[in-house]
Design a protein around this motif. Structure first.
Motif, PDB file in Angstrom:
ATOM      1  N   ASP A   1       6.304   3.023  -3.666  1.00 31.75           N
ATOM      2  CA  ASP A   1       6.081   3.637  -4.984  1.00 31.75           C
ATOM      3  C   ASP A   1       4.815   4.479  -5.061  1.00 31.75           C
ATOM      4  O   ASP A   1       4.320   4.771  -6.143  1.00 31.75           O
ATOM      5  CB  ASP A   1       6.085   2.577  -6.090  1.00 31.75           C
ATOM      6  CG  ASP A   1       7.413   1.841  -6.194  1.00 31.75           C
ATOM      7  OD1 ASP A   1       8.453   2.476  -5.921  1.00 31.75           O
ATOM      8  OD2 ASP A   1       7.403   0.654  -6.513  1.00 31.75           O
ATOM      9  N   ARG A   2       4.263   4.861  -3.914  1.00 36.12           N
ATOM     10  CA  ARG A   2       3.110   5.766  -3.847  1.00 36.12           C
ATOM     11  C   ARG A   2       3.497   6.918  -2.931  1.00 36.12           C
ATOM     12  O   ARG A   2       4.494   6.862  -2.232  1.00 36.12           O
ATOM     13  CB  ARG A   2       1.898   5.060  -3.272  1.00 36.12           C
ATOM     14  CG  ARG A   2       1.441   3.914  -4.138  1.00 36.12           C
ATOM     15  CD  ARG A   2       0.175   3.292  -3.574  1.00 36.12           C
ATOM     16  NE  ARG A   2      -0.268   2.242  -4.455  1.00 36.12           N
ATOM     17  CZ  ARG A   2      -0.668   1.060  -4.072  1.00 36.12           C
ATOM     18  NH1 ARG A   2      -0.734   0.780  -2.784  1.00 36.12           N
ATOM     19  NH2 ARG A   2      -1.046   0.156  -4.937  1.00 36.12           N
ATOM     20  N   TYR A   3       2.695   7.928  -2.934  1.00 32.31           N
ATOM     21  CA  TYR A   3       2.878   9.069  -2.035  1.00 32.31           C
ATOM     22  C   TYR A   3       4.231   9.746  -2.196  1.00 32.31           C
ATOM     23  O   TYR A   3       4.898  10.097  -1.225  1.00 32.31           O
ATOM     24  CB  TYR A   3       2.670   8.643  -0.562  1.00 32.31           C
ATOM     25  CG  TYR A   3       1.358   7.955  -0.331  1.00 32.31           C
ATOM     26  CD1 TYR A   3       0.157   8.650  -0.436  1.00 32.31           C
ATOM     27  CD2 TYR A   3       1.298   6.599  -0.032  1.00 32.31           C
ATOM     28  CE1 TYR A   3      -1.059   8.022  -0.217  1.00 32.31           C
ATOM     29  CE2 TYR A   3       0.095   5.957   0.184  1.00 32.31           C
ATOM     30  CZ  TYR A   3      -1.084   6.678   0.078  1.00 32.31           C
ATOM     31  OH  TYR A   3      -2.269   6.053   0.303  1.00 32.31           O
ATOM     32  N   GLN A   4       4.648   9.913  -3.448  1.00 31.02           N
ATOM     33  CA  GLN A   4       5.927  10.578  -3.727  1.00 31.02           C
ATOM     34  C   GLN A   4       5.841  12.076  -3.397  1.00 31.02           C
ATOM     35  O   GLN A   4       4.824  12.695  -3.592  1.00 31.02           O
ATOM     36  CB  GLN A   4       6.297  10.399  -5.199  1.00 31.02           C
ATOM     37  CG  GLN A   4       6.378   8.953  -5.651  1.00 31.02           C
ATOM     38  CD  GLN A   4       7.438   8.160  -4.907  1.00 31.02           C
ATOM     39  OE1 GLN A   4       8.528   8.651  -4.694  1.00 31.02           O
ATOM     40  NE2 GLN A   4       7.124   6.947  -4.508  1.00 31.02           N
TER      41      GLN A   4
ATOM     42  N   TYR B   1       0.772  -1.243   0.000  1.00 31.24           N
ATOM     43  CA  TYR B   1       0.000   0.000   0.000  1.00 31.24           C
ATOM     44  C   TYR B   1       0.810   1.304   0.000  1.00 31.24           C
ATOM     45  O   TYR B   1       0.239   2.366  -0.205  1.00 31.24           O
ATOM     46  CB  TYR B   1      -0.930   0.029   1.224  1.00 31.24           C
ATOM     47  CG  TYR B   1      -1.882  -1.126   1.254  1.00 31.24           C
ATOM     48  CD1 TYR B   1      -2.963  -1.192   0.371  1.00 31.24           C
ATOM     49  CD2 TYR B   1      -1.694  -2.179   2.144  1.00 31.24           C
ATOM     50  CE1 TYR B   1      -3.835  -2.269   0.392  1.00 31.24           C
ATOM     51  CE2 TYR B   1      -2.568  -3.252   2.170  1.00 31.24           C
ATOM     52  CZ  TYR B   1      -3.627  -3.283   1.292  1.00 31.24           C
ATOM     53  OH  TYR B   1      -4.493  -4.350   1.304  1.00 31.24           O
TER      54      TYR B   1
END
Length: 68
Positions: free
Chosen positions: A64-67, A61
């Motif tokens: 590679d998210r929430y950059q 989750y």
């Protein structure tokens, strides 16, 4: 103010969250910089720290998210 929580994990030492900026911080065991994630909902932080496996939760989750 950052809320830090120590977690039981082989890969992650502690996880921090700043509700005013929606930033989450992860202190990994094998690296010195603390990683920053932006735009993280507070519910994700709470689900993360209370998950049965923080490593698995991170990979499913957060990675590679929430950059920033």
């Amino acid at each position: 103010m950052i809320e830090w929580v120590s977690v039981s994990s082989k890969a992650i030492r502690k996880i921090g969250y700043d509700a005013t900026s929606s930033r989450m911080f992860i202190d990994f065991e094998d690296s010195h910089p603390i990683y920053t994630f932006c735009g993280v909902p507070e519910s994700v932080f709470h689900d993360f720290i209370s998950s049965g496996s923080v490593g698995r939760y991170y990979h499913q989750y957060i990675k590679d998210r929430y950059q920033c």
